[in-house]
Design an enzyme around this catalytic site. Structure first.
Site, short mmCIF file in Angstrom:
data_model
loop_
_atom_site.label_atom_id
_atom_site.label_comp_id
_atom_site.label_asym_id
_atom_site.label_seq_id
_atom_site.Cartn_x
_atom_site.Cartn_y
_atom_site.Cartn_z
N GLY A 239 -27.51 -40.51 -37.87
CA GLY A 239 -26.87 -41.76 -37.45
C GLY A 239 -27.77 -42.83 -36.89
N GLU A 273 -29.87 -34.44 -38.06
CA GLU A 273 -29.49 -34.64 -39.47
C GLU A 273 -29.71 -36.09 -39.88
OE1 GLU A 273 -25.36 -33.55 -39.29
OE2 GLU A 273 -25.77 -31.43 -38.95
N PRO A 274 -30.91 -36.62 -39.73
CA PRO A 274 -31.10 -38.03 -40.08
C PRO A 274 -31.09 -38.20 -41.60
CG PRO A 274 -33.21 -37.04 -39.54
CD PRO A 274 -32.16 -35.98 -39.27
N GLY A 275 -30.45 -39.25 -42.06
CA GLY A 275 -30.47 -39.60 -43.47
C GLY A 275 -31.10 -40.97 -43.62
N TYR A 316 -19.05 -52.18 -47.61
CA TYR A 316 -19.06 -52.38 -46.15
C TYR A 316 -19.36 -53.81 -45.75
CZ TYR A 316 -20.56 -47.37 -46.40
OH TYR A 316 -20.71 -46.05 -46.66
N CYS A 344 -16.97 -57.25 -63.28
CA CYS A 344 -15.78 -58.10 -63.19
C CYS A 344 -14.99 -57.81 -61.92
CB CYS A 344 -14.93 -57.90 -64.43
SG CYS A 344 -15.88 -58.28 -65.90
N GLU A 345 -15.57 -58.14 -60.79
CA GLU A 345 -14.94 -58.03 -59.47
C GLU A 345 -15.54 -59.12 -58.61
OE1 GLU A 345 -12.68 -55.72 -58.49
OE2 GLU A 345 -12.89 -54.28 -60.14
N TYR A 372 -28.23 -44.54 -49.34
CA TYR A 372 -26.88 -44.90 -49.80
C TYR A 372 -26.93 -45.98 -50.88
CZ TYR A 372 -26.03 -42.16 -45.65
OH TYR A 372 -26.07 -41.15 -44.72
C1 LIG Z 1 -23.86 -38.82 -43.33
C2 LIG Z 1 -24.16 -37.75 -42.38
C3 LIG Z 1 -25.41 -37.69 -41.75
C4 LIG Z 1 -26.49 -38.73 -41.95
O1 LIG Z 1 -26.16 -39.95 -41.41
P1 LIG Z 1 -27.28 -41.11 -41.34
O2 LIG Z 1 -26.58 -42.24 -40.72
O3 LIG Z 1 -27.68 -41.39 -42.74
O4 LIG Z 1 -28.40 -40.59 -40.51
C5 LIG Z 1 -25.67 -36.63 -40.92
N1 LIG Z 1 -24.73 -35.66 -40.69
C6 LIG Z 1 -23.51 -35.69 -41.27
C7 LIG Z 1 -22.55 -34.61 -40.99
C8 LIG Z 1 -23.19 -36.73 -42.13
O5 LIG Z 1 -21.98 -36.77 -42.70
#
Ligand SMILES: *Cc1c(COP(=O)(O)O)cnc(C)c1O
Length: 426
Positions: A239, A273-275, A316, A344-345, A372
């Site tokens: 997050g 859990e960084p994405g 978003y 076409c949107e 994303y």
């Molecule tokens: C999407 C998600 C993440 C990653 O979120 P980021 O904002 O990309 O860091 C981590 N854990 C869970 C359970 C998620 O659904």
């Protein structure tokens, strides 16, 4: 330092000119900097040095095999939300023993496969899921490692679609319900309690929601301890936000200081859990201007990239910085333009009200597109999804070829009369 820089007038990703990438692979195109992803991974682990921790990269942010392979080589674990993501991690050489399995809707087949390969932990999101996991593990004669995903009911102060830690969201188990479920799990032979987990949302730009969530988790950890349930790990989810425009997200050092400060003397392993934080800024989306168009004073750049390629602005209302790739000193007059795709949107735009000087044929770079981006791409309007390339230094490599129409049509078939009603009396 951002991986995209202007050198001799032209935007480069690391040492490769974006014009060269577009010529080599065509547009629209996603390009990722391997060095930028690696630098972020190392900065994150360095910030938590001295405390046992593991980064489980959230695969959904960018699930390209080469990205997963790179992170696996660096030592990352993975946070998955589907059986498909598990197979990607395995194909990329990831260690199943480093995988945590999140998500509110795990199927029986997904649980079976995850148990078979030996994932590190199931992040369980409901009592019903715990029941199902208990039954599946018992049938396979295994013990399922579990942690409960708790919903700490804190406001992540982010976009409502990417806020997950409020009690009205579908995610997690209410704090008040967690102790009973933990007791049940601890007393179940086919389950093995490992940890606790939360994930309150995405693109957070302040520390206080993280700290508030951690405080609630720590209170729960103490309650569980007094019940005789000890945990090995505390998973704080992902997050952490990045800078798309004027946001000022906390530095990784500030994030680590805030969390470690709250943790006191506790020595449970911290999982993250960084994405987005790992991959967003490493990626750029390249698109070419097809037409310059003016409608009653409003200027449009119609580009070959669209909402099916990069959905975030449409989904978003997200803002991505957009820049012309070529030399600005050679460019024409700057106008206020909407950068729109061919779909076409009316929601098909990449940016609105931008100051850009561009003509038909010019190349544009959409920044901060590594997270994303491709993962949310679709075939809407029967468009082939873009190619993806990985760059390191002055080298580049195709890591997903551009889709073809044959790829798109391969799974479909014509009815050719087979559904016609049979003749009377047949
Ligand atoms: C999407 C998600 C993440 C990653 O979120 P980021 O904002 O990309 O860091 C981590 N854990 C869970 C359970 C998620 O659904």
């Amino acid at each position: 330092m951002l991986p995209v820089q202007r050198t001799c007038g032209v935007l480069h990703l690391e040492d490769v000119a974006l014009t060269a990438l577009a010529e080599c692979y065509g547009t629209p195109l996603y390009a990722y900097s391997a060095s930028a992803i690696a630098a972020r991974y190392r900065a994150f682990t360095a910030a938590f040095e001295g405390h046992p921790h593991r980064l489980c990269y959230a695969v959904k942010a960018n699930s390209n095999l080469a990205v997963l392979e790179l992170l696996a080589k660096l030592g990352a674990g993975f946070d998955i939300v589907s059986g498909g993501e598990l197979e990607r991690v395995l194909r990329a050489g990831g260690d199943p023993g480093s995988v945590v399995f999140s998500g509110v809707g795990k199927t029986v087949a997904e649980m079976e496969r995850a148990l078979e390969v030996g994932v590190a932990c199931f992040n369980v999101e409901s009592a019903a899921e715990l029941d199902r996991l208990e039954a599946v593990a018992a049938r396979l004669g295994r013990r399922a490692p579990v942690s409960l995903r708790v919903n700490p009911d804190v406001d992540a102060a982010t976009h409502p679609y990417i806020s997950t830690g409020l009690k009205e969201n579908k995610f997690g188990i209410p704090v008040a319900a967690a102790p009973d479920l933990y007791r049940r799990a601890a007393a179940t032979p086919s389950l093995e309690v490992r940890g606790i987990d939360c994930h309150i949302g995405s693109q957070l730009t302040r520390l206080d929601p993280f700290v508030a969530a951690l405080d609630r988790i720590l209170a729960l950890v103490e309650t569980l301890e007094s019940d005789g349930i000890a945990l090995e790990h505390i998973d704080l989810g992902g997050g952490l936000g990045v800078r798309y425009e004027e946001e000022d997200p906390p530095s990784i050092a500030a994030y680590a200081t805030a969390i470690l400060g709250r943790l006191g003397n506790r020595r449970e392993t911290l999982l993250f859990e960084p994405g987005r934080w790992l991959v967003a800024e490493a990626g750029v989306f390249l698109t070419r201007v097809e037409y310059v168009k003016e409608n009653e004073g409003r200027h449009f750049l119609v580009v070959d990239g669209a909402m099916n390629d990069l959905l975030r602005p449409a989904l978003y209302g997200s803002w991505h910085s957009i820049e012309a790739v070529g030399d600005p000193t050679q460019a024409g007059k700057t106008e206020t333009v909407d950068v729109v795709g061919p779909v076409c949107e009316s929601s098909d735009f990449l940016g609105k009200g931008r100051q850009l000087a561009a003509c038909a044929g010019d190349l544009l770079a959409v920044h901060t597109a590594g997270a994303y981006g491709f993962g949310m791409a679709s075939n809407y309007n029967s468009r082939n999804r873009p190619a993806e390339v990985m760059v390191q230094g002055n080298r580049h490599m195709l890591v997903r070829r551009r889709e073809t129409l044959d790829d798109q049509l391969a799974l479909e078939r014509l009815v050719a009369g087979s559904l016609d009603a049979p003749p009377d009396g047949a």
